[in-house]
Every structure is written in structure tokens, then in C-alpha cells.
Design a protein around this motif. Structure first.
Motif, mmCIF file in Angstrom:
data_model
loop_
_atom_site.group_PDB
_atom_site.id
_atom_site.type_symbol
_atom_site.label_atom_id
_atom_site.label_comp_id
_atom_site.label_asym_id
_atom_site.label_seq_id
_atom_site.Cartn_x
_atom_site.Cartn_y
_atom_site.Cartn_z
ATOM 1 N N TYR A 3 0.716 -6.595 3.670
ATOM 2 C CA TYR A 3 1.549 -6.675 2.148
ATOM 3 C C TYR A 3 3.153 -6.699 2.295
ATOM 4 C CZ TYR A 3 4.412 -2.921 -1.474
ATOM 5 O OH TYR A 3 5.365 -2.774 -2.221
ATOM 6 N N LEU A 13 2.986 -10.239 1.945
ATOM 7 C CA LEU A 13 3.034 -10.839 0.507
ATOM 8 C C LEU A 13 4.422 -10.489 -0.348
ATOM 9 C CD1 LEU A 13 1.449 -11.135 -2.039
ATOM 10 C CD2 LEU A 13 1.041 -8.874 -2.585
ATOM 11 N N VAL A 14 4.902 -9.389 0.283
ATOM 12 C CA VAL A 14 6.380 -9.636 -0.612
ATOM 13 C C VAL A 14 7.472 -10.123 -0.085
ATOM 14 C CG1 VAL A 14 8.035 -7.494 -0.376
ATOM 15 C CG2 VAL A 14 6.310 -6.311 -0.953
ATOM 16 N N THR A 74 6.661 -13.512 -1.926
ATOM 17 C CA THR A 74 7.433 -13.372 -3.953
ATOM 18 C C THR A 74 8.651 -13.434 -3.423
ATOM 19 O OG1 THR A 74 5.473 -11.935 -4.106
ATOM 20 C CG2 THR A 74 6.970 -11.321 -5.134
ATOM 21 N N SER A 92 7.946 -15.057 -7.695
ATOM 22 C CA SER A 92 8.588 -14.157 -7.989
ATOM 23 C C SER A 92 8.980 -13.935 -9.208
ATOM 24 C CB SER A 92 10.061 -13.791 -8.032
ATOM 25 O OG SER A 92 10.947 -15.612 -7.793
ATOM 26 N N ILE A 148 2.050 -10.958 -9.844
ATOM 27 C CA ILE A 148 1.996 -10.969 -8.866
ATOM 28 C C ILE A 148 3.138 -9.211 -8.219
ATOM 29 C CG2 ILE A 148 3.080 -11.395 -6.485
ATOM 30 C CD1 ILE A 148 1.768 -14.105 -7.287
ATOM 31 N N VAL A 149 3.883 -9.837 -9.025
ATOM 32 C CA VAL A 149 5.330 -8.442 -9.137
ATOM 33 C C VAL A 149 4.281 -7.239 -9.615
ATOM 34 C CG1 VAL A 149 7.278 -7.611 -10.074
ATOM 35 C CG2 VAL A 149 7.337 -9.738 -9.458
ATOM 36 N N ILE A 207 2.840 -5.831 -6.828
ATOM 37 C CA ILE A 207 3.691 -5.087 -6.272
ATOM 38 C C ILE A 207 3.674 -4.046 -5.768
ATOM 39 C CG2 ILE A 207 5.608 -5.809 -4.722
ATOM 40 C CD1 ILE A 207 5.288 -8.761 -4.536
ATOM 41 N N SER A 208 3.937 -4.475 -7.524
ATOM 42 C CA SER A 208 4.582 -2.186 -7.658
ATOM 43 C C SER A 208 3.580 -1.090 -7.782
ATOM 44 C CB SER A 208 5.075 -2.348 -9.514
ATOM 45 O OG SER A 208 6.015 -3.247 -9.111
ATOM 46 N N ALA A 215 2.766 -0.269 -4.277
ATOM 47 C CA ALA A 215 4.024 0.511 -3.602
ATOM 48 C C ALA A 215 3.550 2.207 -3.877
ATOM 49 C CB ALA A 215 4.902 0.073 -3.997
#
Length: 94
Positions: free
Chosen positions: A24, A27-28, A31, A38, A43-44, A47-48, A51
Motif C-alpha cells: 500500500y 502504491l501511494v 501514485t 495521480s 487509483i486515488v 487508495i482512499s 486507507a
């Protein structure tokens, strides 16, 4: 025998958790480093949501402590100023 199975399970769970957190973070990092990634909303959003998924145990723990707080017990001891006997008291938080 069950303790050995439980130990093996705990070990694999910790390894899986560590690897998933490391992946993770990678990946962040990629990104944020790449302008093309981004701007990709998929993908964003992933990620959210990841999280939020990783922070869910902490959120549940906070709610449980808020609605069912642990009562702490304080122990107090001092000497009486008049007779010099030791006075001990137990105080509970309410």
C-alpha cells in the motif's frame, strides 16, 4: 497442538499484514510521484478506500471505548496528620 496452530496462524497473519501495508505504501508513493497516476480517479479512490479499511480497527476501538469506558481504580495512601496511622483508600472512576 492448538497453541502451535495458533502461533503459526498469528505469524502468517502478521506477515500478510506487513506485506499489505508495504505494498500500500509503495502504491501511494508511486501514485504521488507520477502525474498520470495521480490524475487517475480509480487509483486515488482505491487508495482512499484502502486507507479507511486499514484504519477501521482503530475506529471500532474508539467507539467501543467511548460507549463502554474502562473504570480506573486509584489507590491513595497517606499518613494521618494527628495519629500518624497509614490511611489507604481505593477510588473508582465513575
Amino acid at each position: 497442538m492448538w497453541s502451535r496452530i495458533k502461533g503459526i496462524y498469528n505469524y502468517f497473519f502478521r506477515v500478510f499484514l506487513a506485506l499489505s501495508i508495504i505494498l500500500y505504501m509503495i502504491l501511494v508513493f508511486f501514485t504521488l510521484a507520477s502525474k498520470e497516476l495521480s490524475q487517475n480517479t480509480y487509483i486515488v479512490t482505491f487508495i482512499s478506500l484502502a486507507a479507511v479499511l486499514f484504519s477501521m480497527p482503530g475506529i471500532i476501538n474508539t467507539f467501543v471505548e467511548e460507549y463502554n469506558p474502562k473504570k480506573t481504580v486509584y489507590k491513595l495512601s497517606c499518613k494521618c496528620p494527628n495519629c500518624k496511622h497509614l490511611i489507604q483508600m481505593d477510588m473508582k472512576e465513575e
